[in-house]
Write an enzyme that holds these catalytic residues in place. Structure first.
Site, PDB file in Angstrom:
ATOM      1  N   GLN A  43     -22.274 -53.103 -36.123  1.00  0.00           N
ATOM      2  CA  GLN A  43     -22.247 -53.277 -34.421  1.00  0.00           C
ATOM      3  C   GLN A  43     -23.990 -53.454 -33.976  1.00  0.00           C
ATOM      4  O   GLN A  43     -23.466 -53.916 -33.298  1.00  0.00           O
ATOM      5  CB  GLN A  43     -22.421 -51.693 -34.635  1.00  0.00           C
ATOM      6  N   HIS A 141     -20.624 -47.924 -43.495  1.00  0.00           N
ATOM      7  CA  HIS A 141     -19.648 -48.331 -43.083  1.00  0.00           C
ATOM      8  C   HIS A 141     -18.733 -48.691 -42.227  1.00  0.00           C
ATOM      9  O   HIS A 141     -19.063 -50.122 -41.200  1.00  0.00           O
ATOM     10  CB  HIS A 141     -21.071 -48.215 -41.958  1.00  0.00           C
ATOM     11  N   ASN A 186     -20.288 -43.354 -44.748  1.00  0.00           N
ATOM     12  CA  ASN A 186     -20.583 -43.061 -43.386  1.00  0.00           C
ATOM     13  C   ASN A 186     -18.491 -42.865 -42.877  1.00  0.00           C
ATOM     14  O   ASN A 186     -18.118 -42.954 -43.132  1.00  0.00           O
ATOM     15  CB  ASN A 186     -21.038 -43.758 -42.362  1.00  0.00           C
ATOM     16  N   GLU A 187     -18.717 -41.409 -42.616  1.00  0.00           N
ATOM     17  CA  GLU A 187     -17.707 -40.505 -41.706  1.00  0.00           C
ATOM     18  C   GLU A 187     -16.430 -40.698 -42.742  1.00  0.00           C
ATOM     19  O   GLU A 187     -15.510 -42.417 -42.477  1.00  0.00           O
ATOM     20  CB  GLU A 187     -17.739 -41.382 -40.391  1.00  0.00           C
TER      21      GLU A 187
END
Length: 379
Positions: A43, A141, A186-187
């Site tokens: 990102q 991520h 992450n998640e």
């Protein structure tokens, strides 16, 4: 079992000045409360083909979906990180949570470390520390290297546990003197669902009709990937605690995305459905991390499609997190579905969960209203 506590990532729509004259200020929060910003490598960094970086699954996914944007340039953090750190200082932030690009640091599976990639992260971390910003580092991520996806299907293969541990070892060794908060995954729940059930995030695998996935099996792959994520986390956590924790004094954890579920009516069926939703969405990862096994509800419904921990694996996963990271955005009411869970045909994660979700406020694939009030129910 080691004590586990929650690290909550809160997204703020405004900055705090550090003074106590405002109606709502830092003074309303307890001492030690950390205000920060968060991003991920794909990102933020850009520079996807510079200085030895190789593609991640995000690169392949975005460039093979013509209606999607891509991270080729994005915020250009690779070149503008000093400007971004200055903005953090001006905003009076305490911390910056970012992820490391595995394919920038190690461009080939077991090849040498990319020295230019290594230097970038050292420079970034030093810049943060020099300005009093605490680095919070995520190792994965949603962006494992495309070469691992091509070689052995990435997180679907248990081989990735060893490769992920080797990658983490480099990160701990090179950055650990300045990094005290590590998140391995992450998640994990969202990565497994989005990438392997829905197919709307990398690597874009699914078998749900109408989703146009070229490969995948939504009835099994989300659970296999989730299982390997947990085993990889446990392996990396064990490495850190054995080789680095005493010297570096840091903590290591795992993060999930949570939704604040509440029953749509006072009926017993909706109450049971709400618990089932919590078991599938939150307990899927939390159960093994805290108790060493998946929720009984999941094991009963998913049956033989659910991977099984050996006794040794269960003990390794249980208590492997110093903290649980909670990323929270949404709230939803739950209604029990009258449909029977799929035992034939094309079951998937959502048909296994077998509830009707109604999100509060506006919600779409591209934007939604955050529901901070629902975090109390989550906790």
């Amino acid at each position: 079992m080691e004590k586990t506590f929650a690290l909550i990532t809160i997204f703020l729509a405004f900055a705090f000045s550090g003074k106590c004259s405002d109606v709502f200020s830092r003074c309303d929060f307890p001492e030690g409360f950390v205000f920060g910003s968060s991003t991920s490598a794909y990102q933020w960094e850009g520079a996807v083909a510079e200085d030895g970086r190789k593609p991640s699954v995000w690169d392949r996914f975005c460039h093979s979906h013509n209606n999607q944007g891509n991270g080729d340039i994005t915020c250009d953090g690779y070149h503008k990180y000093k400007e971004d750190v200055k903005l953090m200082v001006d905003t009076n932030l305490d911390a910056f949570r970012f992820s490391i690009s595995w394919s920038r640091l190690i461009p080939n599976r077991r090849g040498p470390v990319n020295q230019k990639g290594l230097q970038f992260y050292k420079n970034l971390i030093q810049e943060l520390v020099n300005h009093g910003i605490e680095p919070y580092v995520t190792l994965h991520h949603f962006d494992h290297p495309q070469y691992l996806e091509d070689e052995y299907e990435g997180w679907l293969n248990h081989m990735i546990v060893e490769d992920f541990t080797a990658y983490a070892d480099v990160c701990f060794r090179e950055f650990g003197n300045h990094v005290k908060f590590w998140t391995t995954i992450n998640e994990g729940n969202i990565f497994s669902i989005g990438g392997y059930n829905d197919g709307d995030s990398p690597p874009g695998r699914c078998s749900i009709p109408g989703q146009n996935c070229l490969l995948g099996n939504s009835s099994t792959e989300p659970y296999i990937v989730g299982h390997n994520l947990l085993l990889a986390h446990a392996s990396v956590s064990r490495l850190y605690k054995q080789n680095y924790k005493d010297k570096q004094g840091g903590s290591i954890g795992f993060s999930i995305l949570t939704i604040g579920f509440s029953p749509s009516t006072s009926s017993k069926d909706d109450a049971i459905a709400t618990q089932r939703a919590n078991d599938f969405f939150n307990g899927w990862m939390l159960g093994p991390l805290i108790y060493g096994d998946y929720p009984d509800t999941m094991k009963r419904i998913v049956g033989s499609r659910m991977p099984v921990f050996s006794e040794e694996e269960s003990e390794q996963v249980k208590g492997s997190s110093d903290y649980i990271g909670i990323n929270h955005y949404l709230a939803a009411s739950i209604t029990n579905s009258k449909l029977k869970p799929s035992i034939s045909g094309n079951p998937d994660f959502y048909s296994d969960m077998n509830v009707i979700l109604s999100f509060f406020a506006n919600f779409s694939s591209s934007e939604y209203d955050v529901a901070p009030w629902a975090i109390e129910a989550v906790l």
